[in-house]
Design a protein around this motif. Structure first.
Motif, PDB file in Angstrom:
ATOM      1  N   ARG A 108       1.279  -4.129  -5.160  1.00  0.00           N
ATOM      2  CA  ARG A 108       1.741  -2.986  -5.638  1.00  0.00           C
ATOM      3  C   ARG A 108       1.834  -3.112  -7.047  1.00  0.00           C
ATOM      4  O   ARG A 108       1.718  -2.140  -7.918  1.00  0.00           O
ATOM      5  CB  ARG A 108       3.047  -2.542  -5.040  1.00  0.00           C
ATOM      6  CG  ARG A 108       3.256  -1.990  -3.831  1.00  0.00           C
ATOM      7  CD  ARG A 108       4.640  -1.752  -3.300  1.00  0.00           C
ATOM      8  NE  ARG A 108       4.525  -0.888  -2.024  1.00  0.00           N
ATOM      9  CZ  ARG A 108       5.513  -0.892  -1.232  1.00  0.00           C
ATOM     10  NH1 ARG A 108       6.646  -1.640  -1.367  1.00  0.00           N
ATOM     11  NH2 ARG A 108       5.550  -0.356  -0.159  1.00  0.00           N
ATOM     12  N   GLU A 161       1.862  -0.812   2.395  1.00  0.00           N
ATOM     13  CA  GLU A 161       2.663  -1.734   3.236  1.00  0.00           C
ATOM     14  C   GLU A 161       1.855  -1.657   4.463  1.00  0.00           C
ATOM     15  O   GLU A 161       1.630  -2.626   5.217  1.00  0.00           O
ATOM     16  CB  GLU A 161       4.236  -1.282   3.387  1.00  0.00           C
ATOM     17  CG  GLU A 161       4.913  -2.216   4.190  1.00  0.00           C
ATOM     18  CD  GLU A 161       6.504  -1.835   4.161  1.00  0.00           C
ATOM     19  OE1 GLU A 161       7.030  -2.601   5.088  1.00  0.00           O
ATOM     20  OE2 GLU A 161       6.690  -1.020   3.335  1.00  0.00           O
ATOM     21  N   ARG A 162       1.732  -0.610   5.110  1.00  0.00           N
ATOM     22  CA  ARG A 162       1.136  -0.348   6.419  1.00  0.00           C
ATOM     23  C   ARG A 162      -0.353  -0.821   6.472  1.00  0.00           C
ATOM     24  O   ARG A 162      -0.929  -1.418   7.449  1.00  0.00           O
ATOM     25  CB  ARG A 162       1.062   1.227   6.726  1.00  0.00           C
ATOM     26  CG  ARG A 162       0.364   1.502   8.152  1.00  0.00           C
ATOM     27  CD  ARG A 162       0.035   3.023   8.379  1.00  0.00           C
ATOM     28  NE  ARG A 162      -0.867   3.337   7.394  1.00  0.00           N
ATOM     29  CZ  ARG A 162      -2.081   3.433   7.406  1.00  0.00           C
ATOM     30  NH1 ARG A 162      -2.718   2.597   8.099  1.00  0.00           N
ATOM     31  NH2 ARG A 162      -3.062   3.894   6.430  1.00  0.00           N
ATOM     32  N   ARG A 204      -0.154  -4.668   6.378  1.00  0.00           N
ATOM     33  CA  ARG A 204       0.417  -4.911   7.768  1.00  0.00           C
ATOM     34  C   ARG A 204      -0.862  -5.163   8.678  1.00  0.00           C
ATOM     35  O   ARG A 204      -1.201  -5.900   9.517  1.00  0.00           O
ATOM     36  CB  ARG A 204       1.576  -4.386   8.336  1.00  0.00           C
ATOM     37  CG  ARG A 204       2.628  -4.734   7.642  1.00  0.00           C
ATOM     38  CD  ARG A 204       4.017  -4.317   8.607  1.00  0.00           C
ATOM     39  NE  ARG A 204       5.118  -4.516   7.636  1.00  0.00           N
ATOM     40  CZ  ARG A 204       5.959  -5.519   7.688  1.00  0.00           C
ATOM     41  NH1 ARG A 204       5.403  -6.630   8.252  1.00  0.00           N
ATOM     42  NH2 ARG A 204       6.838  -5.759   6.825  1.00  0.00           N
ATOM     43  N   ALA A 227       6.398  -9.771   1.800  1.00  0.00           N
ATOM     44  CA  ALA A 227       7.078  -9.162   0.767  1.00  0.00           C
ATOM     45  C   ALA A 227       6.547  -9.560  -0.644  1.00  0.00           C
ATOM     46  O   ALA A 227       6.330  -8.784  -1.501  1.00  0.00           O
ATOM     47  CB  ALA A 227       8.526  -9.575   0.935  1.00  0.00           C
ATOM     48  N   LEU A 269       3.119  -8.279  -0.796  1.00  0.00           N
ATOM     49  CA  LEU A 269       3.136  -6.627  -0.997  1.00  0.00           C
ATOM     50  C   LEU A 269       3.588  -6.210  -2.608  1.00  0.00           C
ATOM     51  O   LEU A 269       2.892  -5.160  -2.953  1.00  0.00           O
ATOM     52  CB  LEU A 269       4.153  -6.029  -0.076  1.00  0.00           C
ATOM     53  CG  LEU A 269       4.516  -4.628  -0.034  1.00  0.00           C
ATOM     54  CD1 LEU A 269       3.214  -3.698   0.225  1.00  0.00           C
ATOM     55  CD2 LEU A 269       5.645  -4.186   0.861  1.00  0.00           C
TER      56      LEU A 269
END
Length: 71
Positions: free
Chosen positions: A67, A40-41, A44, A60, A63
């Motif tokens: 994942r 996530e980091r 971003r 989202a 992401l």
């Protein structure tokens, strides 16, 4: 020496969708190589670095793709 500009010809001509797809695929590949990476980091950070703005909803989705490997 640092790379402050894209190297490949045409890399600055990519549209928003192409830039988003490129960021997502880059982060997905990086995450596959580094299990402990905070995906996530990293996602971003890459969007910030490229100047691509995405909504929280779109973020989202991307992401989840990174994942889980699917949209």
């Amino acid at each position: 020496m640092t790379q402050d500009e894209p190297i490949m010809d045409g890399s600055t001509e990519a549209g928003r969708d192409e830039k988003v797809a490129g960021v997502v695929e880059q982060v997905r590949a990086d995450a596959a190589l580094r299990d402990s990476e905070d995906v996530e980091r990293l996602l971003r950070q890459r969007f910030d670095e490229t100047g691509v703005v995405v909504s929280e909803e779109e973020f989202a989705r991307h992401l989840a793709y990174v994942r889980n490997g699917r949209d």
